[in-house]
Design a protein around this motif. Structure first.
Motif, PDB file in Angstrom:
ATOM      1  N   ALA A 163     -32.951 -29.517 -26.001  1.00 11.11           N
ATOM      2  CA  ALA A 163     -34.337 -29.923 -26.166  1.00 11.11           C
ATOM      3  C   ALA A 163     -35.301 -28.975 -25.460  1.00 11.11           C
ATOM      4  O   ALA A 163     -36.392 -28.711 -25.950  1.00 11.11           O
ATOM      5  N   GLY A 164     -34.930 -28.455 -24.286  1.00  8.67           N
ATOM      6  CA  GLY A 164     -35.803 -27.559 -23.552  1.00  8.67           C
ATOM      7  C   GLY A 164     -35.521 -26.103 -23.867  1.00  8.67           C
ATOM      8  O   GLY A 164     -34.935 -25.759 -24.891  1.00  8.67           O
ATOM      9  N   THR A 165     -35.940 -25.218 -22.979  1.00  9.55           N
ATOM     10  CA  THR A 165     -35.722 -23.788 -23.172  1.00  9.55           C
ATOM     11  C   THR A 165     -34.850 -23.194 -22.075  1.00  9.55           C
ATOM     12  O   THR A 165     -34.413 -22.051 -22.179  1.00  9.55           O
ATOM     13  N   ASP A 166     -34.582 -23.945 -21.018  1.00  7.95           N
ATOM     14  CA  ASP A 166     -33.834 -23.434 -19.880  1.00  7.95           C
ATOM     15  C   ASP A 166     -32.349 -23.751 -20.032  1.00  7.95           C
ATOM     16  O   ASP A 166     -31.795 -24.585 -19.335  1.00  7.95           O
ATOM     17  N   PHE A 167     -31.696 -23.100 -20.985  1.00  7.47           N
ATOM     18  CA  PHE A 167     -30.270 -23.297 -21.175  1.00  7.47           C
ATOM     19  C   PHE A 167     -29.650 -22.017 -21.715  1.00  7.47           C
ATOM     20  O   PHE A 167     -30.343 -21.141 -22.240  1.00  7.47           O
ATOM     21  N   SER A 168     -28.357 -21.916 -21.563  1.00  5.39           N
ATOM     22  CA  SER A 168     -27.618 -20.770 -22.072  1.00  5.39           C
ATOM     23  C   SER A 168     -26.323 -21.277 -22.677  1.00  5.39           C
ATOM     24  O   SER A 168     -25.685 -22.189 -22.134  1.00  5.39           O
ATOM     25  N   THR A 169     -25.927 -20.698 -23.802  1.00  2.00           N
ATOM     26  CA  THR A 169     -24.714 -21.129 -24.492  1.00  2.00           C
ATOM     27  C   THR A 169     -23.764 -19.956 -24.684  1.00  2.00           C
ATOM     28  O   THR A 169     -24.152 -18.792 -24.584  1.00  2.00           O
ATOM     29  N   ARG A 170     -22.518 -20.304 -24.975  1.00  3.61           N
ATOM     30  CA  ARG A 170     -21.541 -19.303 -25.398  1.00  3.61           C
ATOM     31  C   ARG A 170     -20.760 -19.872 -26.571  1.00  3.61           C
ATOM     32  O   ARG A 170     -20.235 -20.979 -26.485  1.00  3.61           O
ATOM     33  N   THR A 171     -20.700 -19.122 -27.648  1.00  2.00           N
ATOM     34  CA  THR A 171     -19.992 -19.555 -28.851  1.00  2.00           C
ATOM     35  C   THR A 171     -18.831 -18.613 -29.135  1.00  2.00           C
ATOM     36  O   THR A 171     -19.002 -17.392 -29.152  1.00  2.00           O
ATOM     37  N   TRP A 190     -25.249 -20.831 -31.259  1.00  2.73           N
ATOM     38  CA  TRP A 190     -24.551 -22.113 -31.266  1.00  2.73           C
ATOM     39  C   TRP A 190     -24.510 -22.667 -32.696  1.00  2.73           C
ATOM     40  O   TRP A 190     -25.155 -22.155 -33.604  1.00  2.73           O
ATOM     41  N   GLY A 191     -23.709 -23.724 -32.876  1.00  4.66           N
ATOM     42  CA  GLY A 191     -23.698 -24.463 -34.136  1.00  4.66           C
ATOM     43  C   GLY A 191     -23.145 -23.701 -35.326  1.00  4.66           C
ATOM     44  O   GLY A 191     -23.811 -23.580 -36.363  1.00  4.66           O
ATOM     45  N   VAL A 192     -21.908 -23.218 -35.238  1.00  8.95           N
ATOM     46  CA  VAL A 192     -21.289 -22.491 -36.353  1.00  8.95           C
ATOM     47  C   VAL A 192     -20.867 -23.449 -37.459  1.00  8.95           C
ATOM     48  O   VAL A 192     -20.393 -24.559 -37.203  1.00  8.95           O
ATOM     49  N   THR A 193     -21.039 -23.029 -38.700  1.00  8.14           N
ATOM     50  CA  THR A 193     -20.487 -23.722 -39.865  1.00  8.14           C
ATOM     51  C   THR A 193     -19.896 -22.664 -40.796  1.00  8.14           C
ATOM     52  O   THR A 193     -20.469 -21.588 -40.964  1.00  8.14           O
ATOM     53  N   PHE A 194     -18.731 -22.960 -41.394  1.00  3.91           N
ATOM     54  CA  PHE A 194     -17.979 -21.956 -42.146  1.00  3.91           C
ATOM     55  C   PHE A 194     -18.100 -22.164 -43.652  1.00  3.91           C
ATOM     56  O   PHE A 194     -18.179 -23.298 -44.137  1.00  3.91           O
ATOM     57  N   ALA A 195     -18.034 -21.045 -44.384  1.00  5.99           N
ATOM     58  CA  ALA A 195     -17.950 -21.080 -45.841  1.00  5.99           C
ATOM     59  C   ALA A 195     -16.485 -21.136 -46.274  1.00  5.99           C
ATOM     60  O   ALA A 195     -15.573 -20.907 -45.478  1.00  5.99           O
ATOM     61  N   ALA A 196     -16.276 -21.434 -47.552  1.00  6.90           N
ATOM     62  CA  ALA A 196     -14.914 -21.630 -48.060  1.00  6.90           C
ATOM     63  C   ALA A 196     -14.114 -20.339 -48.126  1.00  6.90           C
ATOM     64  O   ALA A 196     -12.879 -20.386 -48.231  1.00  6.90           O
ATOM     65  N   TYR A 214     -22.337 -19.474 -40.922  1.00  3.45           N
ATOM     66  CA  TYR A 214     -23.745 -19.581 -40.542  1.00  3.45           C
ATOM     67  C   TYR A 214     -23.809 -20.150 -39.130  1.00  3.45           C
ATOM     68  O   TYR A 214     -22.906 -20.862 -38.687  1.00  3.45           O
ATOM     69  N   ALA A 215     -24.893 -19.818 -38.431  1.00  3.06           N
ATOM     70  CA  ALA A 215     -25.039 -20.299 -37.059  1.00  3.06           C
ATOM     71  C   ALA A 215     -26.511 -20.220 -36.652  1.00  3.06           C
ATOM     72  O   ALA A 215     -27.362 -19.707 -37.396  1.00  3.06           O
ATOM     73  N   THR A 216     -26.801 -20.724 -35.456  1.00  2.72           N
ATOM     74  CA  THR A 216     -28.121 -20.615 -34.856  1.00  2.72           C
ATOM     75  C   THR A 216     -28.147 -19.443 -33.888  1.00  2.72           C
ATOM     76  O   THR A 216     -27.227 -19.288 -33.072  1.00  2.72           O
ATOM     77  N   LEU A 217     -29.180 -18.630 -33.986  1.00  2.05           N
ATOM     78  CA  LEU A 217     -29.465 -17.578 -33.012  1.00  2.05           C
ATOM     79  C   LEU A 217     -30.789 -17.904 -32.340  1.00  2.05           C
ATOM     80  O   LEU A 217     -31.792 -18.157 -33.014  1.00  2.05           O
ATOM     81  N   ALA A 218     -30.810 -17.898 -31.012  1.00  5.05           N
ATOM     82  CA  ALA A 218     -32.041 -18.110 -30.257  1.00  5.05           C
ATOM     83  C   ALA A 218     -32.364 -16.849 -29.470  1.00  5.05           C
ATOM     84  O   ALA A 218     -31.486 -16.264 -28.835  1.00  5.05           O
ATOM     85  N   THR A 219     -33.629 -16.441 -29.534  1.00  5.44           N
ATOM     86  CA  THR A 219     -34.089 -15.294 -28.766  1.00  5.44           C
ATOM     87  C   THR A 219     -35.606 -15.341 -28.663  1.00  5.44           C
ATOM     88  O   THR A 219     -36.287 -15.789 -29.607  1.00  5.44           O
ATOM     89  N   GLN A 220     -36.141 -14.954 -27.523  1.00  2.00           N
ATOM     90  CA  GLN A 220     -37.575 -14.896 -27.280  1.00  2.00           C
ATOM     91  C   GLN A 220     -38.270 -16.229 -27.598  1.00  2.00           C
ATOM     92  O   GLN A 220     -39.369 -16.264 -28.160  1.00  2.00           O
ATOM     93  N   LEU A 270     -34.376 -22.985 -37.416  1.00  2.00           N
ATOM     94  CA  LEU A 270     -33.228 -23.758 -37.877  1.00  2.00           C
ATOM     95  C   LEU A 270     -32.216 -23.850 -36.748  1.00  2.00           C
ATOM     96  O   LEU A 270     -31.928 -22.856 -36.085  1.00  2.00           O
ATOM     97  N   GLU A 271     -31.651 -25.051 -36.553  1.00  5.01           N
ATOM     98  CA  GLU A 271     -30.641 -25.243 -35.526  1.00  5.01           C
ATOM     99  C   GLU A 271     -29.493 -26.082 -36.084  1.00  5.01           C
ATOM    100  O   GLU A 271     -29.689 -26.978 -36.892  1.00  5.01           O
ATOM    101  N   CYS A 272     -28.293 -25.769 -35.626  1.00  4.70           N
ATOM    102  CA  CYS A 272     -27.082 -26.525 -35.977  1.00  4.70           C
ATOM    103  C   CYS A 272     -26.915 -26.719 -37.479  1.00  4.70           C
ATOM    104  O   CYS A 272     -26.845 -27.849 -37.974  1.00  4.70           O
TER     105      CYS A 272
END
Length: 342
Positions: free
Chosen positions: A163-171, A205-211, A217-223, A245-247
């Motif tokens: 919800a906020g901006t102060d987070f970091s993820t690893r996928t 974050w939030g990867v989804t795969f094609a057949a 597809y996934a979410t990229l966050a920057t700036q 777009l997210e998740c």
């Protein structure tokens, strides 16, 4: 200070301590009664065999059971036609879970070390461990590709909320055909606006795969902004397609994504609405669910998606049409992280 005054102060302190104790007792009793009510009126859960094998047992839902009792947090199953029916619990506990084509991914607590941590565990169709991988943070998302050959997971390595901006993820991405683990999508080449893009603040974050078992597809966050990216596992690239777009979650026919979108004017801690994106036209459609959904939806078929919302005792699952029609309806109480298996 007189003796009488000291006695009055002591008496007042004893009354205050008694009041605090009584309040703590009432709160504990209230929580215990709530659990008892949940167990008495909640779904029936019994131990038994749970399978991820395709075609075994008919259409069914495998999910994290959130009902109070000895089987809370275990993977459980119900027939897809009776989502609120009696549950069979597996004994395998997961914090996040997904499965497809006989393969499961279970993000769980790891108590084997001096300090508790987390692991990603690949499961076979009988929920037996195939491989295990340490996690760098708190589990938040998990996905298996339609053919069961790829798995992805996301963890928070800083912060604990989108919800906020102060987070970091690893996928991370794992190819089960070769055993190759890409520990971080940040190592992939990013293509944005026709050029290679680099920035130290990149998060995925939030990867989804094609057949095809290659495209994702996934979410990229920057700036301070989020973007939809399309990835190519063979080329180790991700290409930015669209902003805000997210998740994302790809439909079984590969033509649409349902995702959560930040909408201006909503509360900072509940900023999202669900939308569908038609990939050939890039046209967006808002779904009927008007509550803020912080989840990566799961498709039951080409028409309906399922997602979690906070419930009385954890999370409940809801379903709504992917074309924006109709109204959302509760599918299951006290359930999380579903996988729809045929």
């Amino acid at each position: 200070m007189t003796l009488q005054r000291r006695i009055l102060i002591l008496a007042a302190a004893l009354v205050l301590l008694a009041a605090v104790g009584a309040l703590a007792f009432l709160r504990a009793s209230s929580r215990a009664e709530a659990k008892d009510r949940a167990q008495a009126g909640g779904p029936q859960v019994t131990a038994g065999a749970v399978s991820l094998a395709p075609g075994e047992g008919g259409p069914r839902i495998v999910f994290r059971n959130m009902a109070w009792g000895p089987h809370r947090d275990e993977l459980a199953t119900v027939p897809a036609a009776s989502p609120e029916g009696a549950r069979t619990a597996s004994g395998v506990a997961c914090l996040r879970f997904h499965a497809a084509a006989g393969t499961g991914i279970c993000l769980r607590t790891d108590k084997s070390g001096v300090q508790d941590g987390y692991r990603a565990v690949v499961l076979d169709s009988r929920l037996r461990e195939v491989s295990s991988h340490p996690l760098a943070g708190i589990p938040t998302r998990a996905r298996v590709s339609p053919g069961g050959h790829l798995a992805a997971w996301t963890v928070f390595v800083g912060g604990d909320s989108y919800a906020g901006t102060d987070f970091s993820t690893r996928t991370s991405l794992l190819d089960l055909r070769t055993g190759k683990l890409d520990a971080s999508l940040e190592d992939f080449t990013i293509r944005k606006d026709g050029r290679t893009y680099r920035n130290a603040d990149v998060n995925f974050w939030g990867v989804t795969f094609a057949a095809d078992e290659k495209t994702f597809y996934a979410t990229l966050a920057t700036q301070g902004r989020t973007h939809l990216v399309r990835g190519d596992l063979a080329e180790r690239t991700v290409t930015v397609l669209r902003e805000n777009l997210e998740c994302p979650s790809l439909s079984p026919d590969g033509t649409r994504l349902v995702f959560k979108k930040r909408v201006p004017g909503l509360p900072a801690d509940a900023p999202w609405r669900l939308y569908a994106l038609d990939l050939p036209t890039m046209r967006e459609t808002p779904l009927a669910e008007e509550r803020s959904v912080d989840d990566q939806v799961v498709w039951t078929d080409d028409r309906t998606v399922v997602y979690s919302l906070p419930g009385d005792f954890g999370s409940d699952l809801y379903a709504t049409a992917a074309d924006g029609s109709g109204a959302p309806a509760r599918l299951m109480t006290s359930a999380l992280a579903p996988a729809l298996l045929g």
